[in-house]
Scaffold this motif. Sequence first.
Motif, PDB file in Angstrom:
ATOM      1  N   ILE A  73       1.010  -1.147  -0.067  1.00  0.00           N
ATOM      2  CA  ILE A  73       0.110  -0.124   0.129  1.00  0.00           C
ATOM      3  C   ILE A  73       0.838   1.188   0.034  1.00  0.00           C
ATOM      4  O   ILE A  73       1.734   1.363   0.801  1.00  0.00           O
ATOM      5  CB  ILE A  73      -1.069   0.031   1.160  1.00  0.00           C
ATOM      6  N   TYR A  74       0.664   2.292  -0.958  1.00  0.00           N
ATOM      7  CA  TYR A  74       1.301   3.360  -1.032  1.00  0.00           C
ATOM      8  C   TYR A  74       0.280   4.455  -1.025  1.00  0.00           C
ATOM      9  O   TYR A  74      -0.721   4.557  -1.293  1.00  0.00           O
ATOM     10  CB  TYR A  74       2.176   3.446  -2.340  1.00  0.00           C
ATOM     11  N   MET A  83       6.960   4.840  -7.641  1.00  0.00           N
ATOM     12  CA  MET A  83       6.288   3.804  -8.053  1.00  0.00           C
ATOM     13  C   MET A  83       7.176   2.736  -8.853  1.00  0.00           C
ATOM     14  O   MET A  83       7.194   1.527  -8.945  1.00  0.00           O
ATOM     15  CB  MET A  83       5.344   4.440  -9.300  1.00  0.00           C
ATOM     16  N   ALA A  84       8.289   3.407  -9.488  1.00  0.00           N
ATOM     17  CA  ALA A  84       9.278   2.710 -10.132  1.00  0.00           C
ATOM     18  C   ALA A  84      10.018   1.682  -9.059  1.00  0.00           C
ATOM     19  O   ALA A  84      10.484   0.683  -9.287  1.00  0.00           O
ATOM     20  CB  ALA A  84      10.197   3.435 -10.811  1.00  0.00           C
ATOM     21  N   ILE A 121       2.288  -4.381   3.749  1.00  0.00           N
ATOM     22  CA  ILE A 121       3.403  -3.491   3.467  1.00  0.00           C
ATOM     23  C   ILE A 121       3.219  -2.097   3.137  1.00  0.00           C
ATOM     24  O   ILE A 121       2.629  -1.767   1.970  1.00  0.00           O
ATOM     25  CB  ILE A 121       4.379  -4.275   2.539  1.00  0.00           C
ATOM     26  N   LEU A 122       3.385  -1.263   4.105  1.00  0.00           N
ATOM     27  CA  LEU A 122       2.837   0.317   3.906  1.00  0.00           C
ATOM     28  C   LEU A 122       4.177   0.996   3.724  1.00  0.00           C
ATOM     29  O   LEU A 122       5.125   1.026   4.175  1.00  0.00           O
ATOM     30  CB  LEU A 122       2.321   0.749   5.202  1.00  0.00           C
ATOM     31  N   ILE A 123       4.022   1.527   2.608  1.00  0.00           N
ATOM     32  CA  ILE A 123       5.311   2.297   1.919  1.00  0.00           C
ATOM     33  C   ILE A 123       5.026   4.027   2.163  1.00  0.00           C
ATOM     34  O   ILE A 123       3.927   4.496   1.683  1.00  0.00           O
ATOM     35  CB  ILE A 123       5.283   2.392   0.408  1.00  0.00           C
ATOM     36  N   GLY A 124       5.747   4.718   3.175  1.00  0.00           N
ATOM     37  CA  GLY A 124       5.824   5.941   3.313  1.00  0.00           C
ATOM     38  C   GLY A 124       4.504   6.295   4.178  1.00  0.00           C
ATOM     39  O   GLY A 124       3.909   5.595   5.002  1.00  0.00           O
ATOM     40  N   ALA A 125       4.109   7.670   4.059  1.00  0.00           N
ATOM     41  CA  ALA A 125       3.127   8.272   4.854  1.00  0.00           C
ATOM     42  C   ALA A 125       1.449   7.781   4.387  1.00  0.00           C
ATOM     43  O   ALA A 125       0.885   8.829   3.802  1.00  0.00           O
ATOM     44  CB  ALA A 125       3.164   9.638   4.924  1.00  0.00           C
TER      45      ALA A 125
END
Length: 611
Positions: A73-74, A83-84, A121-125
Amino acid sequence: MLMKHIRNLLPLLLVAAMLLTAPACGKGDVTNTDTSAESHDSADAVSTATTEPAAPEQKLALVEGGKSAFKIIYPEGSGSELMAEITDMVQVIRDYTGATIFYNDDFTRQSQEELSALPEILIGATNRAESAKVVGKELRYGEFVMAIEGNKLILGGPNENASIAAVRYFVNTFLYKNEELTKGDKSGTILFSESDSYRFERRFKIEEMTVSGVPISEFCFTVPENGYVETYVAQLIARYITKNHGETLPILTEAEAAGQYEHLIRVGNLPGADKSYAIRAKDGNLEVDFDNPFLAVAAYEAVVDDILRPVSGKVELVEGELFRGATVLSPYDVLDSRGDVRILYHNIWGYLNTDGSNPVSMRADIAIPIYDAIAPEILCFEEAGTPFRTEARPLFKWLKAENYSEICFTNEGGTGNPIFYRKDLLELLDSGYAKSRNGDKGTTWAIFRLKSDANKVFAVTNSHFAANSNAGGDAELGNTYRVQDAKAALQAIEGIFAKYPNVPIFVGGDFNTNPSGDPYRTLQNGGLVNVRTLTENQSGVRPYHGSYAYDKEFDLYEPVPGAAAGTAGDSIDHIMTVPGGATILRQYVMDDMLSATVSDHCPHFVDVVLP
């Protein structure tokens, strides 16, 4: 053992991170001096990375036997670079385990309670409570973490570049150094335990920052509703605080901040500035006060150059007036004096590069108070193409609200160079468009009558002549095109005189040629002279000052020094007329730093008295 795979790393931040010993091997430290910051934002930051040993009771089976229940999740609206990195991470996991992990942005209609039960899996804020707890509260700008929170793996930091660094660290250090993984395995397993957790921390130039004894982290910026310049100044100061102290402060209106924040950094025209600007700590708040928009940049520079400069790593602001700028002349000293008509021309840098290097961003917003201060009866744009119009909706909404009506011949290729006029002050008698070839270069023309005096009629043309880029970079062909454009403008003028003999006419725009060029001489041979030659009250500088850098991460442009580097003799933007038709009171280039930041051309205008 897998061969170590190193990709291009985030400048400076990730170089420091990659020098560290892997977290599972124990605690390590490294320092790295950050020299990448620009003027006003030079943090001289030192990055310090430490591992935080923890008992390995909890483990997440990110992949088990070639299958995964996890989803990545982003944050919604994430940029292409992040995204890359996510796509690369997914591919690496597939290559070494056979598992496909799906990914999506954080938009959801589920409750936080429902979301907390999901393996992610949480990416960033992201908008997940776990991200807010770890990323939003514990990390500062440029820092990132790789850690377990509940049944979620947190990878990232409070800003996108930090999240990019976190994903790269996870791939390069955790995955590629995992001796249990083999490329081509279709049933691999990835276990992440608490002992694998990692945190990258920074030491900032300003370690402590307080106002009246209150930590800056408890403040927010407040700006007036539709306070475009105030918002820009707040963004600039907020960026400085973020890059030098690590805290990211929200920018809100007074109404939005009410009840949320006790301490404010108020930006705007507050009582007490009177043709100047001042910074003061008052009643537990910090005030950045400027009398008018044209003093805004000076106020910002005073904040970052004088007020927020640390002593031994600390900024401690006490109650009282901290800085007051000298009373200075501003464009209002010119703008308040005018004739019958003020005609403004402005190439607004509306041809947006495909690489995203010159987006509209805040440029069109800060143009609004500038145009409002100039208050022209006629406003002529060059480069007002469709992409610019799409991104600059508040500007065009403001023009409509201020009774400006548009003359634009879209079907003939004239979208880029319209004429706006105050319909409450002027009556449109006639209009048209002239061009010499296909494309978006040509001349819009119009005839007006003052509603206050029916005997006063005048004509205006707005031209944008070809650039060499319109000729495939061929300078000779570009010059030929510009001569053709000049001749098309003269034909339009001849048509105007055929209908309205001896009408005062003002011929302006971006001609892409200086006074020594063939296109300019073509106009001179047609009987036109530069309005600068008809008045002693003229600027002497050129409107065009060149392109300048956009800060993609913070979505803003630096204030730029303006047109002072070039003289009028170098100008490619002109206003011309036929002598004897009207009295030229003034030719003026708005070369202050705020006006210059709107575009790579400064606005320029002529004040005239009609016969």
